[in-house]
Design an enzyme around this catalytic site. Structure first.
Site, PDB file in Angstrom:
ATOM      1  N   ALA A  61       0.862  -1.193   0.000  1.00  0.00           N
ATOM      2  CA  ALA A  61       0.000   0.000   0.000  1.00  0.00           C
ATOM      3  C   ALA A  61       0.897   1.242   0.000  1.00  0.00           C
ATOM      4  O   ALA A  61       2.035   1.186   0.454  1.00  0.00           O
ATOM      5  CB  ALA A  61      -0.876  -0.013   1.241  1.00  0.00           C
ATOM      6  N   GLY A 100       0.653  -5.142   1.030  1.00  0.00           N
ATOM      7  CA  GLY A 100      -0.464  -5.219   0.084  1.00  0.00           C
ATOM      8  C   GLY A 100      -0.043  -5.838  -1.234  1.00  0.00           C
ATOM      9  O   GLY A 100      -0.868  -6.444  -1.938  1.00  0.00           O
ATOM     10  N   GLU A 103      -0.304  -9.419  -0.633  1.00  0.00           N
ATOM     11  CA  GLU A 103      -1.740  -9.735  -0.487  1.00  0.00           C
ATOM     12  C   GLU A 103      -2.420  -9.794  -1.857  1.00  0.00           C
ATOM     13  O   GLU A 103      -3.271 -10.644  -2.113  1.00  0.00           O
ATOM     14  CB  GLU A 103      -2.416  -8.696   0.417  1.00  0.00           C
ATOM     15  CG  GLU A 103      -1.921  -8.805   1.859  1.00  0.00           C
ATOM     16  CD  GLU A 103      -2.558  -7.783   2.770  1.00  0.00           C
ATOM     17  OE1 GLU A 103      -2.296  -6.585   2.567  1.00  0.00           O
ATOM     18  OE2 GLU A 103      -3.325  -8.164   3.659  1.00  0.00           O
ATOM     19  N   GLU A 123       3.732  -5.348   7.501  1.00  0.00           N
ATOM     20  CA  GLU A 123       2.826  -4.339   8.079  1.00  0.00           C
ATOM     21  C   GLU A 123       3.070  -4.102   9.561  1.00  0.00           C
ATOM     22  O   GLU A 123       2.932  -2.978  10.047  1.00  0.00           O
ATOM     23  CB  GLU A 123       1.360  -4.763   7.878  1.00  0.00           C
ATOM     24  CG  GLU A 123       0.838  -4.620   6.458  1.00  0.00           C
ATOM     25  CD  GLU A 123       1.107  -5.812   5.561  1.00  0.00           C
ATOM     26  OE1 GLU A 123       1.992  -6.634   5.896  1.00  0.00           O
ATOM     27  OE2 GLU A 123       0.447  -5.932   4.512  1.00  0.00           O
TER      28      GLU A 123
END
Ligand SMILES: CC/C=C\C=C\CC(=O)SCCNC(=O)CCNC(=O)[C@H](O)C(C)(C)COP(=O)(O)OP(=O)(O)OC[C@H]1O[C@@H](n2cnc3c(N)ncnc32)[C@H](O)[C@@H]1OP(=O)(O)O
Length: 719
Positions: A61, A100, A103, A123
């Site tokens: 992210a 992310g 993910e 994270e």
């Protein structure tokens, strides 16, 4: 954004484009949503490959977006749409697939990685958890124990380990996108049901409760007050015990708490601060981007005590040739054995060959004639260091950079004793030098920008958090430590115990309180410095006047312990007692408590009740106040420099962001008010006198920390 192409006739190739790390910004997420839809609705496309431009899949992210109102398509439905697709989607992983990014890859049906790729869910190090389904999909894919390990530590794994764990399906040494396209063609038309990770049950795990209890206990111990690692365990527990949809709901709830927490803000600040310190600048105007470092192929270390040995190992591990010099034969042989052992153990840990041949040992300083850079690490004595520098200036080829590893001496004075002061900088390593992350690169007014650039670059190569700082007593780290330690001594005089002070600081998140740390590093170190400063007097005098030295409050407590031969762990006695000299387990010492009682009686001090809040305010605000002086003096270029120094080298809890970030979180007005309060109570303590910069920042409306730089410039121009 994401670019779409059709390749090999029937493969839709989606390329993430957002340099430098293809972070999943709003535009990239929108690009993925649009291009996936386009590929799925194109009847000519049989399968899809997702890759990232410039050899990196995706760094996760976009952390910069976290502080703002997030717009654009959310990650969870975006990844869900990929997993639900009726055509195979293959992730082609080069460089990094992190957070992310991984993910997203876990939402794909297959993952092909380049052998040099690194994967992970880091994270937790940003105060978060993998909340785009990562905490629910990874345990389903690789099992609970392995997922717990990856998610709670945030560690990155190699492609080989990812293959072994089952995170990726194939590893290639060749072009990853080509391999993924070929693979995508080969799986077109196959059933995708078994490939949708969210539909899998978590692999069975015997005695799940015991496993989670054990992990939670371990995580709580190492977290030192950080909440994200605990939330990570809770999220994985949800994956192991709940259906996917409910697990996702739990993931969402836990993330909501973390996302808005001060800890996440602090950890994200640290992430950017560590990168910002690389963009160093000096008061002269010299900067990182206009100063070219000199190449360093061959280096030398002079003096092979504890520091010199660690520095030699750190240099050799970067692949440099190192000449290690120690004039006494016996010490040289001992150092050689110790350095070889450290290199061998380090290489074993990293699975590489030890760089034993990279180090040449010599008793003769002439051996350094052709090196590019020398780090002097002899005893902390200005006369000795000056002599070594003069010898080096005579022996070394022109242009050799001369660095001193000092923690306290005046780098300018040393430079002025050499014919080329522009080639001199301080490189303040922290013990053990091959392990500790921090390096203060100390420049004087005559250090050339090139010398600073070279030392900074070498620090980076050694994997250090390298921070360029100006020259002053104690530089940044130790200068700020002095008032912190002094306040701890004063608190003992006023009624606290070492246990109380240490407990308050350890609950705050320091790995060790000030007294346990002092026992570890040796009380004699500070004693020697205080003696050098003419502060130490025989311990018989009593009363207030005995505790005022050089016009300010002084506590002789540390000196008195040293006079008793209590140097800390090495003598088995210090602020605590130990089973034997060298042992590490600190136990309360009744002797110390009666000694404190007798000391207070002798000096007419009445012990009062001191709480944790006062310990924190007195110790931490005194330290922070010195940080403001340092900023005002231009010794540190910005608050990030101070914070990186404290987090990387002084055990400041990372989830509190560093002292200056902490001050910003507490509120500058509150810090000022408490300093004023304590200063009124202790007028003979100059370090409690609020810094003029702190006052000016409060008067100008307490700007947020990222605006301090501008505010400081403006305030200076008004002076
Ligand atoms: C509902 C779900 C909501 C949120 C979900 C969040 C999940 C996440 O994905 S959180 C982010 C997880 N990712 C990471 O933690 C990775 C962070 N980055 C790195 O570890 C490294 O940058 C790297 C990808 C391994 C690359 O390392 P390197 O080549 O050494 O370059 P750097 O100097 O570290 O970085 C270059 C440049 O990029 C900026 N940057 C890196 N990652 C991000 C990111 N994820 N977002 C925004 N910016 C990033 C970094 O700050 C550097 O720029 P500077 O200007 O120098 O600061």
């Amino acid at each position: 954004m994401a670019e779409y192409n059709r390749v090999s006739e029937c493969v839709g190739l989606i390329t993430l484009r957002n340099p430098p790390v293809n972070a999943l910004s709003a535009a990239v997420r929108q690009g993925i949503v649009d291009t996936v839809q386009r590929a799925l609705s194109d009847p000519n496309v049989k399968s899809v490959v997702i890759c990232g431009q410039n050899g990196i899949f995706c760094g996760g992210a976009d952390i910069k977006e976290f502080g703002s109102n997030m717009t654009g398509p959310p990650l969870i439905p975006m990844i869900h749409a990929i997993e639900s697709a009726n055509k195979p989607v293959v992730a082609a992983i080069e460089g990094s697939a992190l957070g992310g990014g991984l993910e997203l890859a876990l939402g794909c049906h297959y993952r092909i990685a380049h052998s040099k790729a690194r994967l992970g869910l880091p994270e937790v190090s940003l105060g978060l958890l993998p909340a785009a389904g990562g905490s629910q999909r990874l345990p389903r894919l690789i099992g609970v124990p392995a997922a717990l390990n990856l998610i709670t530590t945030g560690r990155h794994v190699t492609a080989a380990e990812a293959l072994q764990l089952g995170i990726v399906d194939q590893v290639t040494d060749h072009n990853t996108v080509d391999a993924a396209v070929k693979f995508a063609l080969s799986v077109a038309g196959r059933s995708l049901d078994p490939r949708r990770i969210s539909t899998h049950p978590c692999p069975q795990q015997p005695d799940l409760d015991a496993l989670f209890e054990e992990v939670m206990q371990k995580v709580r111990q190492s977290a030192r007050g950080a909440i994200a690692p605990i939330a990570c365990v809770q999220a994985v527990r949800a994956a192991a015990t709940l259906p996917y949809a409910q697990g996702m709901e739990r993931e969402r709830e836990l993330m909501a708490t973390l996302f808005t927490s001060g800890q996440a803000r602090a950890l994200q600040y640290c992430f950017f601060a560590e990168r910002a310190v690389g963009r160093w600048r000096m008061p002269s105007g010299a900067r990182w981007d206009t100063s070219k470092p000199r190449p360093v192929h061959k280096a030398a270390v002079i003096g092979l005590g504890t520091m010199g040995r660690g520095i030699t190992v750190a240099l050799a591990q970067t692949g440099l040739s190192v000449i290690a010099v120690e004039t006494q034969e016996k010490q040289l042989m001992e150092a050689k054995q110790a350095i070889s052992g450290m290199l061998e153990r380090g290489a074993k840990r990293r699975g590489v060959a030890p760089a034993l041949d990279g180090v040449i040992y010599s008793q003769n300083i002439q051996a350094v004639a052709d090196v590019d850079l020398v780090i002097e690490a002899v005893f902390e004595d200005i006369a000795l260091k000056t002599k070594v520098f003069q010898q080096l200036s005579a022996v070394c080829k022109p242009g050799t950079l001369l660095c001193t590893n000092t923690s306290a001496l005046d780098v300018d004075q040393l430079a002025s004793e050499t014919p080329n002061p522009e080639l001199v900088v301080g490189m303040h390593f922290f013990a053990p030098a091959h392990v500790m992350k921090l390096l203060e690169v100390v420049y004087g007014p005559r250090s050339s920008p090139q010398a600073v650039a070279t030392a900074m670059q070498l620090g980076k190569k050694m994997g250090k958090a390298s921070v360029a700082v100006g020259n002053c007593r104690g530089f940044v780290g130790n200068r700020m430590l002095k008032p912190y330690i002094e306040e701890a001594f004063f608190l003992l005089e006023e009624g606290a115990t070492p246990e109380l002070v240490d407990q308050a600081l350890e609950e705050f998140g320091f790995p060790m309180g000030v007294f346990r740390m002092s026992d570890l590093s040796g009380l004699d170190v500070g004693w020697r410095v205080r003696k050098g400063d003419g502060l130490v007097e025989p311990g018989t005098a009593s009363g207030r006047s005995a505790r005022i030295r050089q016009g300010r409050r002084y506590s002789p407590l540390g000196d008195l312990l040293c006079e008793e031969g209590r140097f800390g762990q090495k003598t088995g006695r210090g602020w605590y007692q130990y089973d034997k000299p060298g042992s590490r387990v600190a136990r309360s010492d009744p002797w110390l408590h009666s000694f404190l009682g007798a000391y207070r009686a002798q000096h007419g001090l009445v012990a009062r009740r001191i709480d944790h809040q006062e310990v924190l305010e007195r110790c931490l605000y005194a330290l922070i106040n010195e940080g403001f002086h340092i900023l005002d003096d231009g010794i540190a270029a910005g608050p990030e420099d101070i914070d990186v120094i404290y987090v990387s080298g002084y055990g400041w809890p990372r989830h509190r962001g560093g002292p200056m970030f902490y001050a910003n979180m507490v509120g500058l007005a509150k810090v000022l008010e408490r300093l004023e309060h304590y200063q009124q109570l202790h007028p003979e303590v100059p370090h409690l006198q609020p810094s003029s910069l702190l006052r000016r920042l409060v008067a100008s409306g307490s700007p947020p920390i990222h605006k301090w730089g501008e505010a400081i410039k403006k305030l200076h121009s008004q002076l």
